[in-house]
Motif scaffolding. Sequence first.
Motif, PDB file in Angstrom:
ATOM      1  N   ILE A 170       1.508  -5.446   1.921  1.00 17.55           N
ATOM      2  CA  ILE A 170       0.315  -5.147   2.719  1.00 17.55           C
ATOM      3  C   ILE A 170       0.187  -3.644   2.969  1.00 17.55           C
ATOM      4  N   LYS A 171       1.282  -3.014   3.354  1.00 14.86           N
ATOM      5  CA  LYS A 171       1.252  -1.566   3.607  1.00 14.86           C
ATOM      6  C   LYS A 171       0.907  -0.812   2.327  1.00 14.86           C
ATOM      7  N   GLY A 172       1.496  -1.205   1.225  1.00 20.11           N
ATOM      8  CA  GLY A 172       1.191  -0.564  -0.055  1.00 20.11           C
ATOM      9  C   GLY A 172      -0.262  -0.743  -0.462  1.00 20.11           C
ATOM     10  N   TYR A 173      -0.804  -1.901  -0.196  1.00 22.53           N
ATOM     11  CA  TYR A 173      -2.190  -2.180  -0.554  1.00 22.53           C
ATOM     12  C   TYR A 173      -3.153  -1.297   0.238  1.00 22.53           C
ATOM     13  N   PHE A 174      -2.878  -1.120   1.513  1.00 22.65           N
ATOM     14  CA  PHE A 174      -3.797  -0.374   2.362  1.00 22.65           C
ATOM     15  C   PHE A 174      -3.537   1.134   2.402  1.00 22.65           C
ATOM     16  N   THR A 175      -2.352   1.574   2.026  1.00 23.96           N
ATOM     17  CA  THR A 175      -2.044   3.003   2.131  1.00 23.96           C
ATOM     18  C   THR A 175      -1.764   3.676   0.790  1.00 23.96           C
ATOM     19  N   ALA A 176      -1.832   2.934  -0.307  1.00 25.42           N
ATOM     20  CA  ALA A 176      -1.504   3.511  -1.610  1.00 25.42           C
ATOM     21  C   ALA A 176      -2.551   4.531  -2.030  1.00 25.42           C
ATOM     22  N   GLY A 177      -2.072   5.611  -2.577  1.00 18.65           N
ATOM     23  CA  GLY A 177      -2.968   6.625  -3.124  1.00 18.65           C
ATOM     24  C   GLY A 177      -3.260   6.306  -4.577  1.00 18.65           C
ATOM     25  N   SER A 178      -3.775   7.262  -5.270  1.00 17.27           N
ATOM     26  CA  SER A 178      -4.061   7.049  -6.689  1.00 17.27           C
ATOM     27  C   SER A 178      -2.751   7.080  -7.469  1.00 17.27           C
ATOM     28  N   THR A 179      -2.750   6.407  -8.603  1.00  9.61           N
ATOM     29  CA  THR A 179      -1.567   6.324  -9.447  1.00  9.61           C
ATOM     30  C   THR A 179      -1.733   7.273 -10.620  1.00  9.61           C
ATOM     31  N   GLU A 180      -0.716   8.079 -10.846  1.00 13.95           N
ATOM     32  CA  GLU A 180      -0.794   8.987 -11.982  1.00 13.95           C
ATOM     33  C   GLU A 180      -0.313   8.269 -13.228  1.00 13.95           C
ATOM     34  N   VAL A 181      -0.939   8.579 -14.349  1.00 12.61           N
ATOM     35  CA  VAL A 181      -0.588   7.954 -15.623  1.00 12.61           C
ATOM     36  C   VAL A 181       0.615   8.689 -16.176  1.00 12.61           C
ATOM     37  N   SER A 182       1.592   7.924 -16.638  1.00 11.10           N
ATOM     38  CA  SER A 182       2.796   8.513 -17.206  1.00 11.10           C
ATOM     39  C   SER A 182       2.570   8.851 -18.662  1.00 11.10           C
ATOM     40  N   SER A 183       3.084   9.968 -19.101  1.00  7.48           N
ATOM     41  CA  SER A 183       2.974  10.349 -20.504  1.00  7.48           C
ATOM     42  C   SER A 183       4.218   9.961 -21.286  1.00  7.48           C
ATOM     43  N   ILE A 184       5.188   9.358 -20.626  1.00  9.57           N
ATOM     44  CA  ILE A 184       6.455   9.021 -21.271  1.00  9.57           C
ATOM     45  C   ILE A 184       6.253   7.998 -22.381  1.00  9.57           C
ATOM     46  N   SER A 185       5.419   6.972 -22.126  1.00  3.85           N
ATOM     47  CA  SER A 185       5.277   5.898 -23.108  1.00  3.85           C
ATOM     48  C   SER A 185       4.294   6.215 -24.218  1.00  3.85           C
ATOM     49  N   SER A 186       3.578   7.323 -24.126  1.00  8.56           N
ATOM     50  CA  SER A 186       2.570   7.630 -25.140  1.00  8.56           C
ATOM     51  C   SER A 186       3.177   8.290 -26.384  1.00  8.56           C
ATOM     52  N   GLY A 187       4.469   8.501 -26.366  1.00 10.10           N
ATOM     53  CA  GLY A 187       5.152   9.073 -27.536  1.00 10.10           C
ATOM     54  C   GLY A 187       5.141  10.587 -27.563  1.00 10.10           C
ATOM     55  N   THR A 188       4.727  11.221 -26.483  1.00 15.66           N
ATOM     56  CA  THR A 188       4.706  12.685 -26.465  1.00 15.66           C
ATOM     57  C   THR A 188       5.997  13.242 -25.955  1.00 15.66           C
TER      58      THR A 188
END
Length: 188
Positions: A170-188
Amino acid sequence: YLFEQLEGISMKQNVGSCVIPTGLAIFSMLFGAGTLMFPINVGRIAGSSYPIATFGFLVTAAILPLIGLIPIILCRGDYVEFFGKIGKIPGTIAIFVCLTFIGPVYVMPRIVGVSHALLDPFIPGMSLVIFTILFLALTFLITYKESNIIDILGKVMSPLLLISLFIIIIKGYFTAGSTEVSSISSGT
């Protein structure tokens, strides 16, 4: 002890009074901090490959532990009987290795270390040595009587775990900010 408890229930008695705490006890034994935090990190790193990451996590964190319970259930909780199927000496060695690994070599130090790190902001200044002595003494007192372990896990720890999990969600749902996309899995 669990198997003796289940056998002692007659058909006229309420099976739920034993089965529900037992199920919750198994849940609390298999669901820990790593099961809560690790999938979030895996999902973040996996990026668009999250379906395969989810599958891998479900296999290793849910299905395999449950499959591991099956032989123990078939041996009625008797680990000596379970390991004895490979022979007396190899079985004894396997028991020694498992108990050593679970106890002083890896699992207990990890549990104490993680618990200390988690509680350190709330009890600043408590040394790891003092915390370890207190933590292990409390653990021993709670688990000394084998017949109480299922009740403690199923009737006390699991509800606390579920309430805590619900609060985090519940706390995560109401207080979560934006999520940054990880570049680790993109092969870079």
